[in-house]
Motif scaffolding. Structure first.
Motif, short mmCIF file in Angstrom:
data_model
loop_
_atom_site.label_atom_id
_atom_site.label_comp_id
_atom_site.label_asym_id
_atom_site.label_seq_id
_atom_site.Cartn_x
_atom_site.Cartn_y
_atom_site.Cartn_z
N GLY A 28 28.78 69.02 52.80
CA GLY A 28 27.58 68.18 52.83
C GLY A 28 27.80 66.92 53.64
N LYS A 29 27.65 65.76 52.99
CA LYS A 29 27.73 64.47 53.68
C LYS A 29 29.14 63.88 53.69
N HIS A 30 30.12 64.65 53.23
CA HIS A 30 31.50 64.18 53.22
C HIS A 30 32.44 65.40 53.28
N CYS A 31 33.72 65.14 53.17
CA CYS A 31 34.73 66.22 53.16
C CYS A 31 35.50 66.18 51.85
N ARG A 32 35.65 67.34 51.24
CA ARG A 32 36.60 67.45 50.13
C ARG A 32 37.99 67.38 50.73
N THR A 33 38.88 66.67 50.07
CA THR A 33 40.17 66.37 50.68
C THR A 33 41.30 66.53 49.67
N TRP A 34 42.44 67.06 50.18
CA TRP A 34 43.66 67.20 49.40
C TRP A 34 44.84 66.71 50.21
N ARG A 35 45.81 66.15 49.54
CA ARG A 35 47.08 65.75 50.16
C ARG A 35 48.09 66.88 49.95
N LEU A 36 48.74 67.26 51.04
CA LEU A 36 49.81 68.26 51.01
C LEU A 36 51.08 67.60 51.52
N ASP A 37 52.23 67.91 50.91
CA ASP A 37 53.49 67.33 51.37
C ASP A 37 53.91 67.85 52.74
N HIS A 38 53.59 69.11 53.02
CA HIS A 38 53.95 69.71 54.31
C HIS A 38 53.05 70.91 54.56
N TRP A 39 53.24 71.53 55.71
CA TRP A 39 52.41 72.67 56.11
C TRP A 39 52.78 73.88 55.27
N PRO A 40 51.80 74.56 54.65
CA PRO A 40 52.12 75.76 53.86
C PRO A 40 52.53 76.93 54.76
N GLN A 41 53.50 77.70 54.30
CA GLN A 41 53.93 78.90 55.01
C GLN A 41 52.96 80.04 54.68
N LEU A 42 52.61 80.83 55.68
CA LEU A 42 51.73 81.96 55.46
C LEU A 42 52.37 82.92 54.47
N ASP A 43 51.64 83.26 53.41
CA ASP A 43 52.11 84.15 52.34
C ASP A 43 53.35 83.61 51.64
N GLY A 44 53.55 82.31 51.72
CA GLY A 44 54.69 81.67 51.07
C GLY A 44 54.33 81.14 49.70
N ASP A 45 55.24 80.35 49.16
CA ASP A 45 55.03 79.75 47.86
C ASP A 45 53.87 78.75 47.91
N ALA A 46 53.26 78.55 46.78
CA ALA A 46 52.18 77.58 46.67
C ALA A 46 52.74 76.17 46.76
N LEU A 47 51.97 75.28 47.40
CA LEU A 47 52.33 73.87 47.51
C LEU A 47 51.44 73.06 46.58
N THR A 48 51.92 71.89 46.19
CA THR A 48 51.07 70.97 45.45
C THR A 48 49.96 70.48 46.36
N ALA A 49 48.74 70.54 45.88
CA ALA A 49 47.56 70.05 46.60
C ALA A 49 46.92 68.99 45.71
N THR A 50 47.15 67.73 46.07
CA THR A 50 46.65 66.62 45.29
C THR A 50 45.25 66.24 45.74
N PRO A 51 44.25 66.36 44.87
CA PRO A 51 42.89 65.98 45.27
C PRO A 51 42.83 64.49 45.61
N LEU A 52 42.10 64.19 46.67
CA LEU A 52 41.86 62.82 47.10
C LEU A 52 40.37 62.54 47.06
N PRO A 53 39.99 61.26 47.10
CA PRO A 53 38.56 60.96 47.19
C PRO A 53 37.96 61.58 48.45
N PRO A 54 36.65 61.83 48.44
CA PRO A 54 35.99 62.40 49.62
C PRO A 54 36.25 61.54 50.86
N HIS A 55 36.40 62.21 52.00
CA HIS A 55 36.61 61.53 53.28
C HIS A 55 35.33 61.65 54.12
#
Length: 125
Positions: A28-55
């Protein structure tokens, strides 16, 4: 189609590592946003995705810019379009198909899954 972007964010005062990624999905009028520590590997382990305020939507178009309030610098690493629905409840798992990750050497499209504070990139069947 809706847009997304992955930004490298350096110099954020609340980031002890000094560098993280911001994942933004147009909503809509903003972006849902998450902080990731690094780039996720394809079909790799899950990374922490910390929700951030809308951007702001302007971040979907910028290549590189200072973050307001002296909160560092953001540089675009990848972006494109996504297909799928964002749930209205922010605690509901989401799954969208990302296009435009060929610049990262990934196939097209790739499934992005975010559930219970974790993020994964998965190959499409």
């Amino acid at each position: 189609m809706l847009r997304y972007v992955v930004l490298e964010h350096t110099g954020a005062p609340d980031d002890p590592r000094g560098c993280h990624l911001d994942l933004l999905l147009e909503d809509g009028k903003h972006c849902r946003t998450w902080r990731l520590d690094h780039w996720p590997q394809l079909d790799g382990d899950a990374l922490t995705a910390t929700p951030l305020p809308p951007h702001r939507l302007v971040w979907l178009e910028r290549q590189s810019a200072a973050v307001s309030g002296g909160r560092g610098w953001a540089r675009r690493l990848a972006g494109g379009h996504y297909a799928g629905e964002l749930p209205t409840d922010l605690n509901t798992p989401l799954e969208v198909a990302l296009s435009g990750l060929g610049v990262r050497g990934l196939p097209e499209p790739v499934l992005l899954r975010i559930k219970d504070g974790h993020c994964r990139l998965c190959s499409c069947p």
